[in-house]
Write a protein that holds these residues in place. Structure first.
Motif, PDB file in Angstrom:
ATOM      1  N   GLU A 117       0.847  -1.193   0.000  1.00 14.24           N
ATOM      2  CA  GLU A 117       0.000   0.000   0.000  1.00 14.24           C
ATOM      3  C   GLU A 117       0.884   1.245   0.000  1.00 14.24           C
ATOM      4  O   GLU A 117       1.994   1.235   0.509  1.00 14.24           O
ATOM      5  CB  GLU A 117      -0.907   0.014   1.234  1.00 14.24           C
ATOM      6  CG  GLU A 117      -1.921  -1.107   1.274  1.00 14.24           C
ATOM      7  CD  GLU A 117      -2.793  -1.057   2.507  1.00 14.24           C
ATOM      8  OE1 GLU A 117      -2.949   0.039   3.077  1.00 14.24           O
ATOM      9  OE2 GLU A 117      -3.310  -2.109   2.905  1.00 14.24           O
ATOM     10  N   SER A 118       0.364   2.324  -0.553  1.00 15.06           N
ATOM     11  CA  SER A 118       1.149   3.553  -0.591  1.00 15.06           C
ATOM     12  C   SER A 118       1.084   4.261   0.761  1.00 15.06           C
ATOM     13  O   SER A 118       0.122   4.115   1.512  1.00 15.06           O
ATOM     14  CB  SER A 118       0.641   4.489  -1.689  1.00 15.06           C
ATOM     15  OG  SER A 118      -0.617   5.013  -1.339  1.00 15.06           O
ATOM     16  N   VAL A 119       2.113   5.039   1.045  1.00 16.74           N
ATOM     17  CA  VAL A 119       2.160   5.797   2.287  1.00 16.74           C
ATOM     18  C   VAL A 119       1.027   6.813   2.321  1.00 16.74           C
ATOM     19  O   VAL A 119       0.383   7.023   3.350  1.00 16.74           O
ATOM     20  CB  VAL A 119       3.520   6.505   2.439  1.00 16.74           C
ATOM     21  CG1 VAL A 119       3.535   7.398   3.668  1.00 16.74           C
ATOM     22  CG2 VAL A 119       4.646   5.501   2.505  1.00 16.74           C
ATOM     23  N   GLN A 120       0.747   7.437   1.187  1.00 14.88           N
ATOM     24  CA  GLN A 120      -0.289   8.457   1.123  1.00 14.88           C
ATOM     25  C   GLN A 120      -1.653   7.870   1.462  1.00 14.88           C
ATOM     26  O   GLN A 120      -2.432   8.480   2.199  1.00 14.88           O
ATOM     27  CB  GLN A 120      -0.308   9.102  -0.255  1.00 14.88           C
ATOM     28  CG  GLN A 120      -1.218  10.309  -0.351  1.00 14.88           C
ATOM     29  CD  GLN A 120      -1.099  10.992  -1.695  1.00 14.88           C
ATOM     30  OE1 GLN A 120      -0.569  10.420  -2.642  1.00 14.88           O
ATOM     31  NE2 GLN A 120      -1.586  12.207  -1.775  1.00 14.88           N
ATOM     32  N   THR A 121      -1.947   6.674   0.971  1.00 15.51           N
ATOM     33  CA  THR A 121      -3.222   6.028   1.274  1.00 15.51           C
ATOM     34  C   THR A 121      -3.323   5.726   2.765  1.00 15.51           C
ATOM     35  O   THR A 121      -4.361   5.981   3.390  1.00 15.51           O
ATOM     36  CB  THR A 121      -3.363   4.720   0.468  1.00 15.51           C
ATOM     37  OG1 THR A 121      -3.232   5.001  -0.912  1.00 15.51           O
ATOM     38  CG2 THR A 121      -4.708   4.067   0.727  1.00 15.51           C
ATOM     39  N   ALA A 122      -2.255   5.200   3.337  1.00 10.32           N
ATOM     40  CA  ALA A 122      -2.254   4.877   4.763  1.00 10.32           C
ATOM     41  C   ALA A 122      -2.423   6.137   5.604  1.00 10.32           C
ATOM     42  O   ALA A 122      -3.190   6.157   6.571  1.00 10.32           O
ATOM     43  CB  ALA A 122      -0.965   4.151   5.139  1.00 10.32           C
ATOM     44  N   GLN A 123      -1.727   7.204   5.230  1.00 12.11           N
ATOM     45  CA  GLN A 123      -1.843   8.451   5.979  1.00 12.11           C
ATOM     46  C   GLN A 123      -3.231   9.052   5.845  1.00 12.11           C
ATOM     47  O   GLN A 123      -3.781   9.579   6.801  1.00 12.11           O
ATOM     48  CB  GLN A 123      -0.775   9.443   5.511  1.00 12.11           C
ATOM     49  CG  GLN A 123       0.619   9.088   5.964  1.00 12.11           C
ATOM     50  CD  GLN A 123       1.666  10.051   5.445  1.00 12.11           C
ATOM     51  OE1 GLN A 123       1.436  10.779   4.483  1.00 12.11           O
ATOM     52  NE2 GLN A 123       2.841  10.040   6.072  1.00 12.11           N
ATOM     53  N   GLN A 124      -3.807   8.957   4.655  1.00 15.25           N
ATOM     54  CA  GLN A 124      -5.154   9.487   4.438  1.00 15.25           C
ATOM     55  C   GLN A 124      -6.166   8.734   5.297  1.00 15.25           C
ATOM     56  O   GLN A 124      -7.061   9.338   5.890  1.00 15.25           O
ATOM     57  CB  GLN A 124      -5.529   9.404   2.967  1.00 15.25           C
ATOM     58  CG  GLN A 124      -6.875  10.028   2.652  1.00 15.25           C
ATOM     59  CD  GLN A 124      -7.171  10.019   1.160  1.00 15.25           C
ATOM     60  OE1 GLN A 124      -6.356   9.589   0.355  1.00 15.25           O
ATOM     61  NE2 GLN A 124      -8.344  10.489   0.802  1.00 15.25           N
ATOM     62  N   GLU A 125      -6.019   7.413   5.395  1.00 14.86           N
ATOM     63  CA  GLU A 125      -6.922   6.624   6.229  1.00 14.86           C
ATOM     64  C   GLU A 125      -6.784   7.010   7.698  1.00 14.86           C
ATOM     65  O   GLU A 125      -7.774   7.098   8.425  1.00 14.86           O
ATOM     66  CB  GLU A 125      -6.654   5.133   6.044  1.00 14.86           C
ATOM     67  CG  GLU A 125      -7.113   4.587   4.705  1.00 14.86           C
ATOM     68  CD  GLU A 125      -6.733   3.131   4.515  1.00 14.86           C
ATOM     69  OE1 GLU A 125      -6.213   2.508   5.460  1.00 14.86           O
ATOM     70  OE2 GLU A 125      -6.955   2.628   3.401  1.00 14.86           O
ATOM     71  N   MET A 126      -5.546   7.262   8.141  1.00 19.68           N
ATOM     72  CA  MET A 126      -5.347   7.662   9.535  1.00 19.68           C
ATOM     73  C   MET A 126      -5.958   9.031   9.803  1.00 19.68           C
ATOM     74  O   MET A 126      -6.558   9.254  10.845  1.00 19.68           O
ATOM     75  CB  MET A 126      -3.858   7.659   9.900  1.00 19.68           C
ATOM     76  CG  MET A 126      -3.316   6.267  10.121  1.00 19.68           C
ATOM     77  SD  MET A 126      -1.725   6.203  10.971  1.00 19.68           S
ATOM     78  CE  MET A 126      -0.696   7.170   9.939  1.00 19.68           C
ATOM     79  N   VAL A 127      -5.824   9.951   8.852  1.00 23.94           N
ATOM     80  CA  VAL A 127      -6.416  11.282   9.013  1.00 23.94           C
ATOM     81  C   VAL A 127      -7.935  11.174   9.059  1.00 23.94           C
ATOM     82  O   VAL A 127      -8.591  11.818   9.887  1.00 23.94           O
ATOM     83  CB  VAL A 127      -5.947  12.232   7.884  1.00 23.94           C
ATOM     84  CG1 VAL A 127      -6.764  13.497   7.866  1.00 23.94           C
ATOM     85  CG2 VAL A 127      -4.472  12.553   8.046  1.00 23.94           C
TER      86      VAL A 127
END
Length: 109
Positions: free
Chosen positions: A77-87
């Motif tokens: 998974e991309s870092v951006q996707t993971a960060q977006q989910e956390m946000v």
């Protein structure tokens, strides 16, 4: 009229202690009251123990978050996707807390 040079405040820490303890934590009034309540319930009113416990819990949360991110990266998974989910999860949590707070205020009124 003579202008004085600004006085340099004397440090309150012993010489060299600022190297061992550089952080100076400032809490908001409500944060300080909450911390005092935690200290009273769990540590016999000793604030330093409560601050230490909160810091350790915070470090544990940071480590867990990093583990989740590394796990997601390992799965491709991309870092951006993971960060977006956390946000998104954080925003949902904040909204839930705000709604609960507003409901409690209405019940008290």
């Amino acid at each position: 009229m003579l202008n004085r040079e600004p006085r340099i405040p004397t440090t309150r820490k012993a010489e060299g202690e600022h190297l061992d303890n550089p952080a100076r934590v400032r809490f908001k009034d409500e944060e300080y009251l909450a911390l005092e309540q935690v200290a009273a319930m769990r540590h016999g009113g000793v604030l330093s123990h409560a601050i230490r416990e909160c810091a350790l819990v915070g470090m544990e949360v940071i480590n867990l978050r990093q583990d989740v991110l590394l796990d997601r990266l390992a799965k491709g998974e991309s870092v951006q996707t993971a960060q977006q989910e956390m946000v998104e999860a954080l925003m949902a949590h904040l909204i839930e807390n705000r709604i609960t707070e507003q409901m409690m205020q209405r019940l008290r009124a």
